[in-house]
Write a protein that holds these residues in place. Structure first.
Motif, PDB file in Angstrom:
ATOM      1  N   ASP A  75      69.486  35.393 -19.324  1.00 28.53           N
ATOM      2  CA  ASP A  75      70.869  35.021 -19.614  1.00 28.53           C
ATOM      3  C   ASP A  75      71.768  36.245 -19.488  1.00 28.53           C
ATOM      4  OD1 ASP A  75      72.987  33.401 -20.295  1.00 28.53           O
ATOM      5  OD2 ASP A  75      72.330  33.029 -22.354  1.00 28.53           O
ATOM      6  N   SER A  76      73.065  36.052 -19.690  1.00 24.33           N
ATOM      7  CA  SER A  76      74.016  37.156 -19.657  1.00 24.33           C
ATOM      8  C   SER A  76      75.151  36.887 -20.633  1.00 24.33           C
ATOM      9  CB  SER A  76      74.572  37.348 -18.242  1.00 24.33           C
ATOM     10  OG  SER A  76      75.309  36.217 -17.848  1.00 24.33           O
ATOM     11  N   LEU A  77      75.843  37.946 -21.018  1.00 21.90           N
ATOM     12  CA  LEU A  77      77.022  37.877 -21.874  1.00 21.90           C
ATOM     13  C   LEU A  77      78.103  38.750 -21.255  1.00 21.90           C
ATOM     14  CD1 LEU A  77      75.414  38.438 -25.404  1.00 21.90           C
ATOM     15  CD2 LEU A  77      76.197  36.271 -24.451  1.00 21.90           C
ATOM     16  N   SER A  78      79.367  38.312 -21.358  1.00 26.04           N
ATOM     17  CA  SER A  78      80.470  39.081 -20.781  1.00 26.04           C
ATOM     18  C   SER A  78      81.562  39.338 -21.801  1.00 26.04           C
ATOM     19  CB  SER A  78      81.081  38.328 -19.590  1.00 26.04           C
ATOM     20  OG  SER A  78      80.168  38.241 -18.537  1.00 26.04           O
ATOM     21  N   ALA A  79      82.252  40.440 -21.616  1.00 28.93           N
ATOM     22  CA  ALA A  79      83.435  40.784 -22.408  1.00 28.93           C
ATOM     23  C   ALA A  79      84.437  41.432 -21.459  1.00 28.93           C
ATOM     24  CB  ALA A  79      83.070  41.746 -23.535  1.00 28.93           C
ATOM     25  N   THR A  80      85.713  41.264 -21.771  1.00 28.38           N
ATOM     26  CA  THR A  80      86.772  41.827 -20.933  1.00 28.38           C
ATOM     27  C   THR A  80      87.691  42.672 -21.803  1.00 28.38           C
ATOM     28  OG1 THR A  80      86.662  39.902 -19.474  1.00 28.38           O
ATOM     29  CG2 THR A  80      88.632  41.249 -19.336  1.00 28.38           C
ATOM     30  N   ILE A  81      88.086  43.822 -21.276  1.00 25.75           N
ATOM     31  CA  ILE A  81      89.034  44.695 -21.983  1.00 25.75           C
ATOM     32  C   ILE A  81      90.163  45.076 -21.032  1.00 25.75           C
ATOM     33  CG2 ILE A  81      87.406  45.692 -23.624  1.00 25.75           C
ATOM     34  CD1 ILE A  81      87.360  48.208 -21.792  1.00 25.75           C
ATOM     35  N   ASP A  82      91.314  45.379 -21.609  1.00 24.72           N
ATOM     36  CA  ASP A  82      92.460  45.874 -20.847  1.00 24.72           C
ATOM     37  C   ASP A  82      92.474  47.395 -20.988  1.00 24.72           C
ATOM     38  OD1 ASP A  82      94.870  46.531 -19.676  1.00 24.72           O
ATOM     39  OD2 ASP A  82      96.088  45.234 -20.969  1.00 24.72           O
ATOM     40  N   LEU A  83      92.202  48.099 -19.898  1.00 26.32           N
ATOM     41  CA  LEU A  83      92.127  49.559 -19.936  1.00 26.32           C
ATOM     42  C   LEU A  83      93.447  50.205 -20.338  1.00 26.32           C
ATOM     43  CD1 LEU A  83      89.942  50.291 -16.781  1.00 26.32           C
ATOM     44  CD2 LEU A  83      89.227  50.104 -19.164  1.00 26.32           C
ATOM     45  N   LEU A  84      94.574  49.517 -20.125  1.00 30.91           N
ATOM     46  CA  LEU A  84      95.873  50.085 -20.493  1.00 30.91           C
ATOM     47  C   LEU A  84      96.010  50.288 -21.997  1.00 30.91           C
ATOM     48  CD1 LEU A  84      98.320  48.160 -18.141  1.00 30.91           C
ATOM     49  CD2 LEU A  84      97.380  50.458 -17.862  1.00 30.91           C
ATOM     50  N   LYS A  85      95.204  49.578 -22.790  1.00 33.26           N
ATOM     51  CA  LYS A  85      95.286  49.707 -24.245  1.00 33.26           C
ATOM     52  C   LYS A  85      94.654  51.002 -24.756  1.00 33.26           C
ATOM     53  CE  LYS A  85      95.733  44.846 -25.175  1.00 33.26           C
ATOM     54  NZ  LYS A  85      95.210  43.674 -25.831  1.00 33.26           N
ATOM     55  N   ALA A  86      93.877  51.682 -23.906  1.00 31.51           N
ATOM     56  CA  ALA A  86      93.215  52.897 -24.389  1.00 31.51           C
ATOM     57  C   ALA A  86      93.299  54.078 -23.415  1.00 31.51           C
ATOM     58  CB  ALA A  86      91.751  52.614 -24.694  1.00 31.51           C
ATOM     59  N   TYR A  87      93.746  53.842 -22.202  1.00 30.30           N
ATOM     60  CA  TYR A  87      93.809  54.924 -21.215  1.00 30.30           C
ATOM     61  C   TYR A  87      95.226  55.040 -20.673  1.00 30.30           C
ATOM     62  CZ  TYR A  87      88.760  55.012 -21.418  1.00 30.30           C
ATOM     63  OH  TYR A  87      87.477  55.122 -21.866  1.00 30.30           O
ATOM     64  N   ASP A  88      95.639  56.265 -20.399  1.00 29.99           N
ATOM     65  CA  ASP A  88      96.986  56.552 -19.936  1.00 29.99           C
ATOM     66  C   ASP A  88      97.080  56.345 -18.416  1.00 29.99           C
ATOM     67  OD1 ASP A  88      99.624  57.310 -20.035  1.00 29.99           O
ATOM     68  OD2 ASP A  88      99.200  59.455 -20.032  1.00 29.99           O
ATOM     69  N   ILE A  89      96.939  55.091 -18.000  1.00 28.54           N
ATOM     70  CA  ILE A  89      97.043  54.737 -16.583  1.00 28.54           C
ATOM     71  C   ILE A  89      98.495  54.326 -16.354  1.00 28.54           C
ATOM     72  CG2 ILE A  89      96.262  53.164 -14.774  1.00 28.54           C
ATOM     73  CD1 ILE A  89      93.649  52.838 -16.440  1.00 28.54           C
ATOM     74  N   SER A  90      99.240  55.184 -15.663  1.00 26.58           N
ATOM     75  CA  SER A  90     100.658  54.884 -15.488  1.00 26.58           C
ATOM     76  C   SER A  90     101.153  55.141 -14.068  1.00 26.58           C
ATOM     77  CB  SER A  90     101.488  55.704 -16.481  1.00 26.58           C
ATOM     78  OG  SER A  90     101.201  57.082 -16.325  1.00 26.58           O
ATOM     79  N   LYS A  91     100.480  55.985 -13.322  1.00 26.30           N
ATOM     80  CA  LYS A  91     100.945  56.344 -11.977  1.00 26.30           C
ATOM     81  C   LYS A  91     100.184  55.550 -10.915  1.00 26.30           C
ATOM     82  CE  LYS A  91      99.867  60.595 -12.638  1.00 26.30           C
ATOM     83  NZ  LYS A  91      99.546  61.988 -12.425  1.00 26.30           N
ATOM     84  N   PRO A  92     100.876  55.223  -9.828  1.00 33.73           N
ATOM     85  CA  PRO A  92     100.165  54.586  -8.708  1.00 33.73           C
ATOM     86  C   PRO A  92      99.083  55.533  -8.176  1.00 33.73           C
ATOM     87  CG  PRO A  92     102.547  54.462  -8.389  1.00 33.73           C
ATOM     88  CD  PRO A  92     102.303  55.374  -9.556  1.00 33.73           C
ATOM     89  N   SER A  93      97.879  55.017  -8.018  1.00 33.68           N
ATOM     90  CA  SER A  93      96.762  55.813  -7.520  1.00 33.68           C
ATOM     91  C   SER A  93      95.549  54.903  -7.389  1.00 33.68           C
ATOM     92  CB  SER A  93      96.427  56.961  -8.487  1.00 33.68           C
ATOM     93  OG  SER A  93      95.389  57.767  -7.974  1.00 33.68           O
TER      94      SER A  93
END
Length: 173
Positions: free
Chosen positions: A128-146
């Motif tokens: 079997d498998s289990l999945s979870a999803t997170i939004d990286l913007l909530k913990a990482y300073d991703i702001s510039k196009p790259s």
């Protein structure tokens, strides 16, 4: 000089005690050997994969899907600490931009009691498998196009192996 000898003696005594304890734990008998071999089997049968959209528009959520698979014929468990199966409470991902610059982690850093209590483990049924999803913007300073690369580095705590990194392009609207 007297203090130096006392400190040196205490250090040597502490180190030798750790060494003796390690030897006791690794050669305590057949039960200990069984536990070690089953712990190895758990990590060999549980693995995880990450998925992310290849292109994400600035302002949209940067959702990372983390799936744990159990290829064994029996149920296995893993520690949810340092995985997306708990709220972002530690830095278990390395996020780097196209130049290789590591992105600042701005999330919480939880202190943990060791060993992890039973409530910190999640069971995965056989095949079997289990999945979870997170939004990286909530913990990482991703702001510039790259172009960004995400690497899982929490395996020492969770016991999970993730062989491949994932990448995405963060671009303007």
């Amino acid at each position: 000089m007297k203090n130096y000898k006392i400190i040196l003696s205490a250090t040597l005594l502490t180190l030798s005690a750790c060494s003796v304890n390690h030897v006791k734990n690794t050669s305590a008998g057949s039960d200990s050997a069984k536990n070690q071999s089953s712990a190895h089997a758990v990590s060999a049968s549980l693995f995880a994969k990450m998925q992310i959209k290849p292109t994400i528009k600035i302002g949209d959520a940067v959702e990372l899907k983390f799936t744990v698979y159990n290829d064994a014929d029996t149920a296995r468990q893993f520690c949810k600490w340092h995985t997306p199966f708990e709220p972002l409470m530690s830095k278990y991902l390395d996020v780097k931009d196209a130049s290789g610059q590591e992105i600042l982690y701005k999330g919480a850093m939880a202190k943990r009691i060791m060993p992890p209590p039973p409530s910190s483990y999640i069971k995965v049924n056989p095949k079997d498998s289990l999945s979870a999803t997170i939004d990286l913007l909530k913990a990482y300073d991703i702001s510039k196009p790259s172009k960004y690369t995400v690497i899982y580095v929490g395996q020492n705590m969770s016991g999970l192996t993730v062989k491949d990194s994932v990448a995405f392009v963060y671009e303007g609207k």
